[in-house]
Enzyme design. Structure first.
Site, PDB file in Angstrom:
ATOM      1  N   LYS A 202       0.838  -1.201   0.000  1.00 20.37           N
ATOM      2  CA  LYS A 202       0.000   0.000   0.000  1.00 20.37           C
ATOM      3  C   LYS A 202       0.873   1.251   0.000  1.00 20.37           C
ATOM      4  CE  LYS A 202      -0.339   0.760   4.969  1.00 20.37           C
ATOM      5  NZ  LYS A 202      -1.163   0.732   6.184  1.00 20.37           N
ATOM      6  N   ASP A 228      -3.246  -6.691  12.623  1.00 22.65           N
ATOM      7  CA  ASP A 228      -2.543  -5.417  12.792  1.00 22.65           C
ATOM      8  C   ASP A 228      -2.442  -5.122  14.272  1.00 22.65           C
ATOM      9  OD1 ASP A 228      -1.202  -3.150  12.054  1.00 22.65           O
ATOM     10  OD2 ASP A 228      -2.797  -2.346  10.796  1.00 22.65           O
TER      11      ASP A 228
END
Length: 331
Positions: A202, A228
């Protein structure tokens, strides 16, 4: 080992505003009464923390995450530390499940502060003797302290939950890192689950905004578990979820230690077609859980309680934490 009565005589656990429920869970596990402590917020914004019992010669543990409102919660902790220091506590220990300002861990460009180092210094100068955190956003923050600082890992809790989840075949799982920076975390979870790893590539044009560009790895026909350390506005997460479905994932589960969940996060998660969102209670999730049924909240109380008991008994912290994960699995 200390007997329970001896622990009660020498240890006090106080809850401040952000972590009252978690502190009570910790005390229930330790078979300790929750310490008497009143927190007052005045009309002008000033804060007063009043201890309702003697702490002279005792080991004090404050349980307080420094999430939103970050500065109020931080000031409560600093003022509580000062109160204990002036009341002759033997030691002052801060259990900070979510450490605010952790994302300001370095100078990303000229003339920026390193705010997480500043917070570490403030806690020390106030009188803290030890800090216990969980899943720090940046590992180097542990080194910002000149007092003992233990960073507990919630990944074992998440792994044990997934291993014992009804209807989930571990052979179908691919653990997905939402960015290159989270690859180590994803690998650790994958090792516990015996699963492969994929990485979302990303770019981040500005803070709190991320765009998924590509996927390194295969998720076609698999259950993608995105892991995450925290989910804030959920923009990064939802962008990655869309890509995973486009790449053929049959189901997406997201998991994180810290559910910051600011602004539009809950609405974004609701519309993201997630099978489940797994989070811990390092930040209290009672209000968000009521809004979002697909949220599963795992308690970190066994980890914190095990750490406190190990510290008080001068025992191995890693051994105590491994036992705590097994205990959680049995519950």
């Amino acid at each position: 080992m200390k007997q329970k009565e001896e622990l009660k005589d020498s240890t006090v656990v106080f809850a401040l505003s952000a972590s009252k429920g978690l502190a009570q869970e910790i005390c229930d596990i330790l078979d300790l009464p929750l310490g008497k402590c009143d927190v007052h917020h005045f009309a002008d914004g000033e804060i007063l923390v009043e201890l309702g019992e003697s702490v002279r010669g005792k080991d004090v543990f404050f349980v307080q995450s420094t999430n939103r409102p970050v500065n109020d919660n931080l000031m409560e902790l600093l003022i509580g530390i000062d109160a204990c220091m002036r009341a002759s506590a033997r030691s002052i220990n801060c259990v900070i499940p979510y450490f605010g300002y952790a994302r300001q861990d370095r100078k990303a460009k000229p003339r920026q502060p390193i705010s997480s180092k500043l917070i570490a210094t403030m806690l020390e100068r106030a009188g803290a003797n030890r800090v216990i955190t969980m899943d720090l956003h940046a590992a180097q923050i542990q080194g910002y302290f000149d007092i003992p600082a233990d960073d507990l890992n919630t990944l074992p809790l998440i792994a044990e939950y997934l291993k014992n989840k009804d209807g989930l075949n571990l052979e179908d799982i691919v653990v997905v890192s939402p960015d290159h920076g989270g690859t180590v975390r994803a690998r650790r979870l994958a090792d516990r689950l015996g699963a492969p790893v994929a990485i979302i590539d990303k770019r981040r044009p500005k803070p709190n905004v991320a765009v998924a560009m590509n996927l390194l790895g295969e998720v076609d026909g698999k259950v993608a578990v995105v892991i995450d350390d925290m989910v804030d506005t959920a923009g990064t997460l939802t962008s990655g979820i869309n890509m995973l479905y486009e790449k053929g994932a049959k189901q997406v589960i997201a998991a994180c230690a810290h559910g910051v969940l600011s602004g539009p996060a809950i609405d974004r998660l609701k519309s993201a077609n997630l099978a489940e969102f797994i989070v811990t209670n390092t930040i209290d999730q009672a209000e968000n859980k009521a809004k979002y049924e697909e949220m599963t909240v795992l308690s970190v109380a066994p980890l914190a309680a095990a750490a406190i008991e190990a510290i008080e008994e001068n025992e191995s912290l890693s051994t105590a934490l491994n036992a705590a994960v097994s205990y959680t699995d049995q519950k």
